[in-house]
Scaffold this active site. Structure first.
Site, PDB file in Angstrom:
ATOM      1  N   ASP A  74       0.845  -1.193   0.000  1.00  0.00           N
ATOM      2  CA  ASP A  74       0.000   0.000   0.000  1.00  0.00           C
ATOM      3  C   ASP A  74       0.879   1.242   0.000  1.00  0.00           C
ATOM      4  O   ASP A  74       2.020   1.213   0.448  1.00  0.00           O
ATOM      5  CB  ASP A  74      -0.974   0.007   1.181  1.00  0.00           C
ATOM      6  CG  ASP A  74      -0.366  -0.558   2.463  1.00  0.00           C
ATOM      7  OD1 ASP A  74       0.870  -0.643   2.570  1.00  0.00           O
ATOM      8  OD2 ASP A  74      -1.132  -0.909   3.372  1.00  0.00           O
TER       9      ASP A  74
ATOM     10  N   GLU B  86      -6.074   3.233   3.375  1.00  0.00           N
ATOM     11  CA  GLU B  86      -6.595   3.794   4.613  1.00  0.00           C
ATOM     12  C   GLU B  86      -8.023   4.321   4.516  1.00  0.00           C
ATOM     13  O   GLU B  86      -8.741   4.325   5.511  1.00  0.00           O
ATOM     14  CB  GLU B  86      -5.685   4.947   5.094  1.00  0.00           C
ATOM     15  CG  GLU B  86      -4.260   4.537   5.425  1.00  0.00           C
ATOM     16  CD  GLU B  86      -4.146   3.798   6.752  1.00  0.00           C
ATOM     17  OE1 GLU B  86      -5.179   3.645   7.430  1.00  0.00           O
ATOM     18  OE2 GLU B  86      -3.031   3.375   7.092  1.00  0.00           O
TER      19      GLU B  86
END
Length: 376
Positions: free
Chosen positions: A69, A128
Protein backbone atom coordinates in the site's frame (compact mmCIF):
# COMPACT_ATOMS: atom_id res chain seq x y z
CA UNK A 1 21.84 -1.06 -6.07
CA UNK A 2 18.81 0.59 -4.49
CA UNK A 3 19.61 2.61 -1.37
CA UNK A 4 16.83 1.33 0.89
CA UNK A 5 17.25 3.86 3.68
CA UNK A 6 17.35 6.87 1.34
CA UNK A 7 14.38 5.53 -0.61
CA UNK A 8 12.37 5.16 2.57
CA UNK A 9 13.31 8.67 3.71
CA UNK A 10 12.37 10.13 0.34
CA UNK A 11 8.96 8.46 0.49
CA UNK A 12 8.48 9.40 4.14
CA UNK A 13 8.66 13.08 3.21
CA UNK A 14 5.82 12.97 0.67
CA UNK A 15 2.85 11.22 2.33
CA UNK A 16 -0.45 11.66 0.51
CA UNK A 17 -4.06 10.72 1.18
CA UNK A 18 -5.60 7.81 -0.71
CA UNK A 19 -6.27 8.40 -4.43
CA UNK A 20 -4.22 11.62 -4.17
CA UNK A 21 -0.80 9.91 -4.16
CA UNK A 22 0.44 11.82 -7.21
CA UNK A 23 3.98 12.61 -6.01
CA UNK A 24 4.27 9.13 -4.55
CA UNK A 25 3.25 7.53 -7.82
CA UNK A 26 5.69 9.70 -9.78
CA UNK A 27 8.54 8.79 -7.41
CA UNK A 28 7.72 5.09 -7.59
CA UNK A 29 7.45 5.12 -11.38
CA UNK A 30 10.82 6.83 -11.67
CA UNK A 31 12.48 4.16 -9.52
CA UNK A 32 10.61 1.32 -11.26
CA UNK A 33 11.54 2.56 -14.73
CA UNK A 34 15.23 2.75 -13.74
CA UNK A 35 15.13 -0.74 -12.24
CA UNK A 36 13.38 -2.27 -15.25
CA UNK A 37 15.40 -0.63 -18.03
CA UNK A 38 16.49 -3.27 -20.52
CA UNK A 39 14.26 -5.96 -19.02
CA UNK A 40 12.10 -7.08 -21.93
CA UNK A 41 10.03 -9.42 -19.74
CA UNK A 42 8.54 -6.52 -17.75
CA UNK A 43 5.32 -4.60 -18.37
CA UNK A 44 3.99 -1.66 -16.35
CA UNK A 45 0.43 -0.40 -16.00
CA UNK A 46 -1.08 2.35 -13.92
CA UNK A 47 -4.56 2.62 -12.43
CA UNK A 48 -5.33 6.10 -11.12
CA UNK A 49 -2.52 6.53 -8.55
CA UNK A 50 -1.74 2.81 -8.39
CA UNK A 51 0.97 0.89 -10.26
CA UNK A 52 1.16 -2.71 -11.47
CA UNK A 53 4.52 -4.19 -12.47
CA UNK A 54 4.28 -7.54 -14.26
CA UNK A 55 7.23 -9.87 -14.77
CA UNK A 56 6.42 -12.37 -17.51
CA UNK A 57 7.63 -15.83 -16.56
CA UNK A 58 9.76 -17.96 -18.87
CA UNK A 59 7.60 -21.07 -18.34
CA UNK A 60 4.66 -19.79 -16.30
CA UNK A 61 2.25 -22.08 -14.52
CA UNK A 62 0.81 -19.39 -12.27
CA UNK A 63 1.08 -15.72 -11.29
CA UNK A 64 2.39 -14.82 -7.84
CA UNK A 65 1.38 -11.39 -6.52
CA UNK A 66 3.03 -9.11 -3.97
CA UNK A 67 0.92 -6.21 -2.75
CA UNK A 68 2.05 -3.03 -1.01
CA UNK A 69 0.00 0.00 0.00
CA UNK A 70 1.20 3.52 -0.76
CA UNK A 71 -1.01 6.10 0.99
CA UNK A 72 -0.41 8.18 4.10
CA UNK A 73 -2.63 9.50 6.88
CA UNK A 74 -4.11 12.90 7.83
CA UNK A 75 -1.83 13.21 10.87
CA UNK A 76 0.55 15.99 11.93
CA UNK A 77 3.96 14.34 12.30
CA UNK A 78 5.76 14.83 15.63
CA UNK A 79 8.84 12.65 15.17
CA UNK A 80 11.32 15.51 14.89
CA UNK A 81 13.18 13.58 12.21
CA UNK A 82 15.31 15.56 9.72
CA UNK A 83 13.40 13.78 6.94
CA UNK A 84 9.95 14.36 8.44
CA UNK A 85 6.89 14.92 6.28
CA UNK A 86 7.02 17.94 4.00
CA UNK A 87 3.25 17.77 3.53
CA UNK A 88 1.48 19.67 6.29
CA UNK A 89 -1.03 17.52 8.14
CA UNK A 90 0.06 14.33 6.38
CA UNK A 91 2.25 11.52 7.68
CA UNK A 92 3.35 7.98 6.93
CA UNK A 93 2.27 6.90 10.41
CA UNK A 94 1.24 3.39 9.36
CA UNK A 95 4.53 2.32 7.82
CA UNK A 96 3.50 2.42 4.19
CA UNK A 97 6.82 4.12 3.38
CA UNK A 98 8.47 0.94 4.69
CA UNK A 99 6.07 -1.25 2.73
CA UNK A 100 6.87 0.56 -0.53
CA UNK A 101 10.61 0.48 0.04
CA UNK A 102 10.60 -3.25 0.78
CA UNK A 103 8.51 -3.87 -2.35
CA UNK A 104 10.97 -1.89 -4.48
CA UNK A 105 13.89 -3.81 -2.99
CA UNK A 106 12.15 -7.10 -3.74
CA UNK A 107 11.38 -5.97 -7.27
CA UNK A 108 15.06 -5.15 -7.81
CA UNK A 109 16.06 -8.65 -6.74
CA UNK A 110 13.31 -10.31 -8.76
CA UNK A 111 14.64 -8.54 -11.87
CA UNK A 112 18.06 -10.20 -11.59
CA UNK A 113 16.80 -12.94 -13.89
CA UNK A 114 13.54 -13.77 -15.61
CA UNK A 115 11.38 -15.84 -13.25
CA UNK A 116 9.83 -19.16 -14.24
CA UNK A 117 6.38 -18.12 -13.03
CA UNK A 118 4.84 -14.71 -13.55
CA UNK A 119 5.31 -12.14 -10.79
CA UNK A 120 3.04 -9.16 -10.15
CA UNK A 121 4.08 -6.27 -7.91
CA UNK A 122 1.05 -4.19 -6.93
CA UNK A 123 1.53 -0.67 -5.52
CA UNK A 124 -2.01 -0.10 -4.27
CA UNK A 125 -3.47 3.30 -3.39
CA UNK A 126 -6.08 4.21 -0.80
CA UNK A 127 -5.71 1.44 1.78
CA UNK A 128 -6.59 3.79 4.61
CA UNK A 129 -9.70 5.51 3.29
CA UNK A 130 -11.30 4.03 0.17
CA UNK A 131 -10.34 0.33 0.11
CA UNK A 132 -8.23 0.77 -3.01
CA UNK A 133 -7.79 -2.96 -3.51
CA UNK A 134 -11.54 -3.39 -3.91
CA UNK A 135 -11.72 -0.42 -6.27
CA UNK A 136 -8.99 -1.86 -8.48
CA UNK A 137 -10.54 -5.32 -8.54
CA UNK A 138 -14.02 -4.00 -9.34
CA UNK A 139 -12.58 -1.82 -12.11
CA UNK A 140 -10.78 -4.84 -13.61
CA UNK A 141 -7.41 -3.13 -13.16
CA UNK A 142 -5.66 -6.51 -12.98
CA UNK A 143 -7.12 -7.94 -16.18
CA UNK A 144 -5.20 -11.06 -17.17
CA UNK A 145 -2.51 -10.18 -14.60
CA UNK A 146 -4.73 -11.20 -11.67
CA UNK A 147 -2.55 -13.38 -9.42
CA UNK A 148 -3.28 -16.98 -8.52
CA UNK A 149 -1.74 -16.29 -5.12
CA UNK A 150 -1.39 -12.94 -3.34
CA UNK A 151 1.00 -12.04 -0.52
CA UNK A 152 1.62 -8.92 1.56
CA UNK A 153 2.98 -7.66 4.85
CA UNK A 154 2.31 -4.98 7.43
CA UNK A 155 4.82 -3.54 9.87
CA UNK A 156 4.07 -3.95 13.57
CA UNK A 157 5.63 -1.73 16.27
CA UNK A 158 5.34 -4.14 19.21
CA UNK A 159 7.33 -6.87 17.45
CA UNK A 160 11.13 -6.82 17.51
CA UNK A 161 13.39 -6.45 14.49
CA UNK A 162 13.75 -9.87 12.91
CA UNK A 163 10.36 -11.13 14.06
CA UNK A 164 7.72 -12.19 11.54
CA UNK A 165 4.24 -13.12 12.76
CA UNK A 166 1.21 -14.63 11.10
CA UNK A 167 -1.17 -17.58 11.42
CA UNK A 168 -3.10 -20.08 9.33
CA UNK A 169 -6.48 -18.40 9.78
CA UNK A 170 -7.56 -14.79 10.35
CA UNK A 171 -4.92 -12.07 10.83
CA UNK A 172 -7.03 -8.88 10.76
CA UNK A 173 -10.66 -8.27 11.62
CA UNK A 174 -13.21 -7.00 9.17
CA UNK A 175 -14.30 -3.46 9.97
CA UNK A 176 -17.55 -1.61 9.38
CA UNK A 177 -18.15 2.09 9.93
CA UNK A 178 -21.45 2.92 11.68
CA UNK A 179 -23.34 6.22 11.64
CA UNK A 180 -26.65 6.56 13.49
CA UNK A 181 -28.86 9.63 13.75
CA UNK A 182 -31.90 9.77 16.05
CA UNK A 183 -34.51 12.39 15.10
CA UNK A 184 -36.99 13.52 17.74
CA UNK A 185 -38.57 16.87 18.59
CA UNK A 186 -36.76 19.78 20.20
CA UNK A 187 -38.11 21.98 22.93
CA UNK A 188 -37.52 23.94 26.12
CA UNK A 189 -35.81 22.08 28.93
CA UNK A 190 -38.65 23.09 31.26
CA UNK A 191 -41.28 21.35 29.11
CA UNK A 192 -39.94 17.87 28.31
CA UNK A 193 -43.46 16.53 27.84
CA UNK A 194 -43.84 18.76 24.78
CA UNK A 195 -40.61 17.50 23.18
CA UNK A 196 -39.13 14.14 22.21
CA UNK A 197 -35.57 14.03 23.49
CA UNK A 198 -33.18 12.50 20.94
CA UNK A 199 -30.33 12.60 23.45
CA UNK A 200 -32.18 10.32 25.86
CA UNK A 201 -33.04 7.86 23.09
CA UNK A 202 -29.45 7.79 21.86
CA UNK A 203 -28.22 7.24 25.42
CA UNK A 204 -30.50 4.24 25.79
CA UNK A 205 -29.15 2.91 22.50
CA UNK A 206 -25.52 3.22 23.62
CA UNK A 207 -26.21 1.10 26.69
CA UNK A 208 -28.49 -1.42 24.99
CA UNK A 209 -26.18 -2.00 22.01
CA UNK A 210 -23.60 -3.43 24.42
CA UNK A 211 -25.80 -6.52 24.63
CA UNK A 212 -25.10 -7.30 20.96
CA UNK A 213 -21.60 -8.54 21.73
CA UNK A 214 -22.40 -10.00 25.16
CA UNK A 215 -25.53 -11.87 24.07
CA UNK A 216 -25.38 -12.41 20.29
CA UNK A 217 -21.70 -13.15 19.67
CA UNK A 218 -20.10 -16.50 20.38
CA UNK A 219 -17.47 -15.58 23.01
CA UNK A 220 -14.99 -17.90 21.31
CA UNK A 221 -15.27 -15.86 18.08
CA UNK A 222 -15.38 -12.33 19.46
CA UNK A 223 -16.49 -9.00 18.04
CA UNK A 224 -16.28 -5.32 18.94
CA UNK A 225 -18.89 -2.56 18.83
CA UNK A 226 -17.47 0.83 19.79
CA UNK A 227 -18.96 4.30 19.44
CA UNK A 228 -16.35 7.03 19.67
CA UNK A 229 -18.55 10.00 18.76
CA UNK A 230 -21.79 11.14 20.44
CA UNK A 231 -23.05 14.56 19.39
CA UNK A 232 -26.29 16.04 20.73
CA UNK A 233 -27.51 19.48 21.71
CA UNK A 234 -25.96 22.92 21.78
CA UNK A 235 -26.85 24.39 25.17
CA UNK A 236 -27.98 23.35 28.64
CA UNK A 237 -31.63 24.43 28.61
CA UNK A 238 -32.74 23.17 25.20
CA UNK A 239 -33.92 19.64 24.46
CA UNK A 240 -32.24 18.57 21.26
CA UNK A 241 -34.15 17.17 18.31
CA UNK A 242 -31.23 15.13 16.92
CA UNK A 243 -28.45 12.96 18.27
CA UNK A 244 -25.61 11.58 16.17
CA UNK A 245 -23.44 8.54 16.89
CA UNK A 246 -20.36 7.43 14.95
CA UNK A 247 -18.67 4.14 15.65
CA UNK A 248 -17.14 0.93 14.38
CA UNK A 249 -17.95 -2.78 14.23
CA UNK A 250 -15.11 -5.30 14.11
CA UNK A 251 -15.32 -9.07 13.74
CA UNK A 252 -13.01 -11.91 12.77
CA UNK A 253 -15.34 -13.49 10.20
CA UNK A 254 -17.59 -11.90 7.62
CA UNK A 255 -20.57 -13.94 8.84
CA UNK A 256 -20.09 -12.54 12.34
CA UNK A 257 -19.67 -9.02 10.99
CA UNK A 258 -22.95 -9.27 9.10
CA UNK A 259 -24.72 -10.64 12.19
CA UNK A 260 -23.45 -7.78 14.36
CA UNK A 261 -24.35 -5.20 11.71
CA UNK A 262 -27.88 -6.60 11.55
CA UNK A 263 -28.27 -6.57 15.34
CA UNK A 264 -26.93 -3.02 15.73
CA UNK A 265 -29.45 -1.82 13.15
CA UNK A 266 -32.27 -3.75 14.84
CA UNK A 267 -31.44 -2.33 18.28
CA UNK A 268 -31.32 1.23 16.89
CA UNK A 269 -34.67 0.80 15.18
CA UNK A 270 -36.15 -0.77 18.31
CA UNK A 271 -35.02 2.12 20.52
CA UNK A 272 -36.37 4.63 18.01
CA UNK A 273 -39.73 2.85 17.95
CA UNK A 274 -39.85 2.79 21.74
CA UNK A 275 -39.29 6.55 21.86
CA UNK A 276 -41.60 7.21 18.90
CA UNK A 277 -38.95 8.90 16.80
CA UNK A 278 -37.11 8.37 13.52
CA UNK A 279 -33.66 6.89 13.12
CA UNK A 280 -31.19 6.69 10.24
CA UNK A 281 -28.61 3.89 10.28
CA UNK A 282 -25.67 3.88 7.87
CA UNK A 283 -23.39 0.83 7.74
CA UNK A 284 -20.31 1.10 5.54
CA UNK A 285 -17.96 -1.87 5.29
CA UNK A 286 -16.88 -1.66 1.69
CA UNK A 287 -13.66 -3.55 1.09
CA UNK A 288 -12.55 -3.88 4.70
CA UNK A 289 -13.25 -7.60 5.01
CA UNK A 290 -11.44 -9.86 7.47
CA UNK A 291 -7.91 -10.74 6.32
CA UNK A 292 -8.27 -14.52 6.12
CA UNK A 293 -5.07 -16.37 5.30
CA UNK A 294 -5.27 -19.48 3.16
CA UNK A 295 -4.32 -22.25 5.64
CA UNK A 296 -2.12 -24.29 3.28
CA UNK A 297 -0.30 -21.27 1.83
CA UNK A 298 0.14 -19.77 5.29
CA UNK A 299 1.66 -23.00 6.60
CA UNK A 300 4.05 -23.06 3.63
CA UNK A 301 5.11 -19.45 4.27
CA UNK A 302 5.51 -20.04 8.01
CA UNK A 303 7.63 -23.14 7.45
CA UNK A 304 9.81 -21.19 5.00
CA UNK A 305 10.46 -18.30 7.40
CA UNK A 306 10.90 -20.63 10.35
CA UNK A 307 13.96 -22.09 8.64
CA UNK A 308 15.52 -18.71 7.75
CA UNK A 309 18.51 -17.53 9.75
CA UNK A 310 17.88 -14.21 11.50
CA UNK A 311 14.09 -14.63 11.47
CA UNK A 312 12.02 -15.48 14.53
CA UNK A 313 8.64 -16.77 13.41
CA UNK A 314 5.65 -16.19 15.70
CA UNK A 315 2.27 -17.90 15.37
CA UNK A 316 0.14 -14.93 16.40
CA UNK A 317 -3.46 -14.33 17.40
CA UNK A 318 -5.73 -12.21 15.18
CA UNK A 319 -5.84 -8.44 15.64
CA UNK A 320 -9.00 -6.35 15.70
CA UNK A 321 -7.39 -3.76 13.43
CA UNK A 322 -8.57 -3.59 9.82
CA UNK A 323 -6.82 -3.92 6.44
CA UNK A 324 -8.33 -3.74 2.97
CA UNK A 325 -6.09 -6.60 1.76
CA UNK A 326 -8.92 -8.71 3.15
CA UNK A 327 -10.96 -7.91 0.06
CA UNK A 328 -8.29 -9.17 -2.34
CA UNK A 329 -7.82 -12.29 -0.22
CA UNK A 330 -11.56 -12.93 -0.53
CA UNK A 331 -10.98 -13.17 -4.30
CA UNK A 332 -7.49 -14.72 -4.46
CA UNK A 333 -5.86 -17.23 -2.09
CA UNK A 334 -2.97 -15.74 -0.20
CA UNK A 335 -1.29 -14.74 3.05
CA UNK A 336 -0.50 -11.59 5.00
CA UNK A 337 2.02 -11.35 7.82
CA UNK A 338 3.40 -8.88 10.34
CA UNK A 339 7.00 -7.61 10.21
CA UNK A 340 8.48 -6.32 13.47
CA UNK A 341 9.80 -2.75 13.54
CA UNK A 342 10.37 -2.28 17.31
CA UNK A 343 8.84 1.17 17.84
CA UNK A 344 7.59 2.42 21.24
CA UNK A 345 4.75 4.20 19.44
CA UNK A 346 1.75 2.46 17.90
CA UNK A 347 0.60 2.59 14.29
CA UNK A 348 -1.16 5.90 13.49
CA UNK A 349 0.74 7.65 16.31
CA UNK A 350 2.33 11.01 15.31
CA UNK A 351 5.68 9.84 16.73
CA UNK A 352 5.69 6.37 15.15
CA UNK A 353 9.20 5.78 13.81
CA UNK A 354 10.29 2.24 12.80
CA UNK A 355 13.86 1.02 13.02
CA UNK A 356 15.39 1.30 9.55
CA UNK A 357 17.48 -1.88 9.82
CA UNK A 358 14.18 -3.68 9.22
CA UNK A 359 14.32 -2.66 5.55
CA UNK A 360 17.21 -4.94 4.62
CA UNK A 361 15.77 -7.78 6.69
CA UNK A 362 12.37 -7.39 5.04
CA UNK A 363 13.80 -7.31 1.53
CA UNK A 364 15.98 -10.37 2.16
CA UNK A 365 13.13 -12.38 3.68
CA UNK A 366 10.40 -11.46 1.20
CA UNK A 367 12.56 -11.64 -1.92
CA UNK A 368 13.81 -15.10 -1.00
CA UNK A 369 10.23 -16.29 -0.50
CA UNK A 370 9.06 -14.76 -3.78
CA UNK A 371 11.98 -16.31 -5.67
CA UNK A 372 11.01 -19.69 -4.24
CA UNK A 373 7.39 -19.23 -5.34
CA UNK A 374 8.43 -17.95 -8.75
CA UNK A 375 10.62 -21.00 -9.34
CA UNK A 376 8.05 -23.66 -8.39
Amino acid sequence: MLDLIQTRRDLHQIPEIGLEEFKTQAYLLDVIEKLTTGKDFVQIRTWRTGILVYLQGSQPERTIGWRTDIDGLPIVEQTGLPFASQHQGRMHACGHDFHMTIALGCLERALEEQPKNNLLFLFQPAEENEAGGMLMYEDDAFGDWLPDQFYGLHVRPDLKVGQIATNTHTLFAGTCEVKIRFKGKGGHAAFPHEANDALVAASYFVTQVQSVVSRNVNPIEGAVVTFGVFQAGTTNNVITDTAFLHGTIRALTQDMSLLVQKRVKTVAEGVAAAFDMEVEVELKQGGYLPVENNPALARELMDFFDEKDGIELIDIEPAMTGEDFGYLLSKVDGVMFWLGIDSPYALHHPQMSPKEEVLAIGVAAVSSFLKKKAAE
